[in-house]
Design an enzyme around this catalytic site. Structure first.
Site: not given
Ligand code: NAD
Length: 683
Positions: A106, A126
């Site tokens: 990210e 995730e």
């Protein structure tokens, strides 16, 4: 004092921001703080034109520091760091090597460009931890790959290699040679520009393609809430402004992060990581293994051979019978053919694996092997004979392993003159697919033979768990206790299908009676017969499985077991003949059936696992309590998001567990051995 994890070096007019948080450069509060300070310097220092973000050691940020996830996150949080990079007037280039995963990827997506060394993997795993990306992953990724592909990548927790990442546009260049120098050049070329992903439009996607990707992701992701949340966040990018999308994503991330499933999945993550560590073996060097001989080319032998070939070992597959060897060899060939035809493996890779395989009936060739894995019939006499032969032929120092499921490893080792070299390597079926592997410690097993078993397991991509030599080791002993409890419940009044439905609703991949039918009722039947002479005659014994076997209902392979399997039917069918047989077994014992609801079934099944886990730790068969959770989630279809019976017991606390186990002992009747939950409360 908090250590500095980020340093700013200068290469002319380019800032090189180095993240140094060994061993995996995990994104932690100290890293975020250091990054924020470095970006502020880049912004304010007029002598700097651009910046490079790079990891020290052998990786970029391979993930976030999960230990921080169970509490309020310290400032600055990752979205703020990424915002600072985006708001910075100067371009920032992420230079990736090793892994850029989760928050690490990210962060890279928040930069103006990404370059990577060959072999780098990127991804957003995730969802496997019960959350969604919380720092813009769901908002920025679709701006590169489009909504359907972002759904697949995020919901599948996919790890994408650098070549595929380049093809998909996830990175801008693959760098052969000096990554840092190339990234500095790249940054210098971008000076004076900004190329933020947030400014890109999301590619328009066909609604049918989105719906298809979402349906596939939900199915593969077992419809867990975080998978649906990830889909919603990605789909929103088509209509929602990025600022709102980021805020919504963060709110969902925060809610899921402190939710029950995320705690349970983090428990599994740490339990898996710890299961590989053994204080007594920490400094022991494994023996070097290059060639593996597998004895027995049946179901397990061929699966083990495939796992070993995939990991790069030379494999010699040995048999007693030419026809069995031929069948095993064709099974392995068919496996690789299938992988190539479905596009999962490149033809050249499959060919290289097959080229490392030799098959033979010529036993003296065992002398070539550094590790011998026996996978012949599950009979002590046969195993002992085979180990005598191996002992006569194997080179000194070779590790000799048995894949036995239940037999006494010490009795097998006693057939050799070198019991110190004998260990158990208990694979699960299919051996090339299942992650769990029990490494069994015999009373004479040398520490370096055990360390070798663990090291080979890791190289095979497995989760090796050390187990003591006791009937059924860890996994099969847990499963036997669970199945026994389920049989009690059937005897008391539940139908097998009712038990299966309740436990599948709890999250088990399959109910215990469907599993029994699949693996065949005869194996357990033979075992019960073998134990009949030594069984406590007063102990509660359910005869239903014996009765099924006696009428030839051995499970799927005979077309009938607890269920019926008519030819052509896609699902097991409930059979009135089984209900009759069960009713007769109850009346023979004078039991009047009562109703059991799903809650009772789930609770008793879980308690039976908790109880057996306590006994296993007390007996030293499991080295630590959490190994039980690792074994069940990776070998027995236990729902990871429930954490495991040990997690479940800790969540409820010792008082409740003691009361519940007393109740379980009472309903189970004579012969039930009550465990002590204190063994489960700490490792
Ligand atoms: P299998 O019957 O499919 O294969 C056994 C193979 O061993 C056969 O090909 C047979 O020809 C060969 N064999 C028998 N005696 C031999 C000898 N003396 N020398 C050389 N080869 C010989 O059995 P399987 O299911 O592959 O099980 C093998 C072992 O793995 C057993 O100990 C079993 O308990 C264990 N195991 C099985 C599973 C499973 O799910 N099938 C799971 C874990 C462990």
């Amino acid at each position: 004092m908090e250590q500095t994890r980020v340093s700013l070096e200068r290469d002319g007019d380019i800032a090189v921001i180095v993240i140094d948080n060994p061993p995996i450069n995990a994104g932690s509060a100290a890293v975020r703080k250091g990054l924020m300070a470095a970006i502020t310097t880049v912004e304010s220092d007029d002598s700097l034109q651009a910046a490079v973000l790079i990891g020290a050691g052998n990786t970029f940020i391979a993930g976030s520091d999960l230990r921080e996830f169970g509490q309020p996150l310290a400032e600055p949080q990752l979205p703020a760091v990424i915002k600072a990079i985006e708001d910075c007037g100067k371009p920032v280039v992420a230079a990736l090597h090793g892994a850029a995963l989760g928050g690490g990827f990210e962060l890279a997506l928040g930069c103006d460009a990404r370059v990577a060394a060959p072999g780098t993997v990127v991804g957003l795993p995730e969802v496997t931890l019960g959350i969604i990306p919380g720092a813009g992953g769901t908002q920025r990724l679709p701006r590169i790959v489009g909504i359907p592909c972002a759904i697949a990548m995020i919901c599948g927790g996919e790890r994408v290699g650098s070549a595929a990442a380049l093809a998909a546009g996830l990175i801008d260049a693959e760098i052969q040679g000096d990554l840092r120098a190339a990234a500095v050049l790249h940054a210098r070329r971008l000076s004076g520009t900004k190329r933020r992903l947030r400014d890109r439009a999301v590619p328009v996607a066909d609604p049918a393609a989105i719906a298809e990707a979402a349906a596939a992701a939900l199915k593969a992701g077992k419809r867990r809430p975080q998978v649906q949340a990830a889909i919603d966040a990605v789909v929103a990018t088509a209509t929602v402004d990025i600022e709102d999308g980021l805020a919504d994503e963060r709110a969902v991330f925060e809610r899921l992060r402190v939710g029950r499933e995320a705690y349970a999945l983090r428990h599994q993550f740490f339990a898996e990581r710890d299961s590989a560590k053994h204080p007594t073996l920490a400094d022991v060097r494994p023996r070097e293994i290059r060639r593996i001989a597998v004895i027995g080319a049946g179901t397990m032998g061929s699966g083990i051979a495939i796992a070993a070939l995939d990991a790069g070992y030379e494999v010699l597959l040995l048999e007693q019978e030419a026809a069995a060897l031929e069948r095993g060899a064709s099974r392995i060939h068919a496996h690789y053919d299938g992988r190539v035809n479905s596009g999962k493996v490149q033809a050249a890779v499959a060919a290289a694996c097959e080229a490392r395989l030799s098959t033979s009936l010529d036993w003296p060739r065992i002398a070539e092997a550094d590790l011998v894995i026996e996978a012949v019939f599950e009979e002590m006499g046969v195993k002992q004979q085979v180990f005598q032969r191996i002992d006569a032929l194997a080179r000194p120092g070779a590790v000799l392993a048995s894949n036995t499921s239940y037999l006494d490893l010490d009795a097998i080792a006693a057939a050799t003159a070198r019991p110190q070299d004998v260990i158990g390597l208990h694979f699960f079926s299919p051996a090339n697919v299942m992650r769990l592997m029990e490494v069994v410690r015999g009373k004479a097993s040398a520490p370096d033979a055990l360390a070798t078993g663990l090291a080979v397991g890791r190289k095979l991509g497995k989760l090796p768990v050390l187990a003591g030599n006791a009937f059924g080791f860890i996994g099969n002993r847990l499963h036997a206790a669970y199945r026994r409890q389920c049989e009690f419940m059937v005897e008391e009044g539940a139908a097998p299908q009712q038990v299966d439905v309740a436990l599948e609703a709890f999250g088990f991949a399959m109910g215990p009676f469907a599993v029994a039918d699949l693996s065949g009722l005869d194996i357990a039947w033979r075992m019960r017969q073998a134990q009949a002479a030594t069984r406590d005659p007063a102990a509660r014994y359910v005869h239903i499985a014996d009765r099924l076997c006696e009428v030839g209902r051995l499970g799927r392979k005979t077309g009938a077991g607890y269920y019926r399997y008519p030819e052509g039917a896609s699902r097991p069918q409930v059979d009135p003949a089984v209900a009759e047989l069960i009713a007769k077994a109850r009346s023979d014992k004078g039991i009047s059936p009562r109703q059991l609801d799903a809650e009772e079934i789930q609770r008793r099944a879980m308690l039976s696992l908790v109880n057996e886990a306590a006994l296993l730790v007390a007996d030293g068969v499991a080295a630590r309590a959490t190994d039980v959770d690792v074994v069940l989630a990776n070998g027995y279809g236990f729902p990871r998001w429930e954490g495991g019976p040990v997690y479940w017991a800790r969540e409820r606390g010792p008082c409740a567990m003691n009361t519940d186990l007393d109740i379980l002992a009472a309903v189970s009747g004579p012969g039930f051995v009550r465990g002590d939950v204190r063994y489960l409360l700490a490792d």
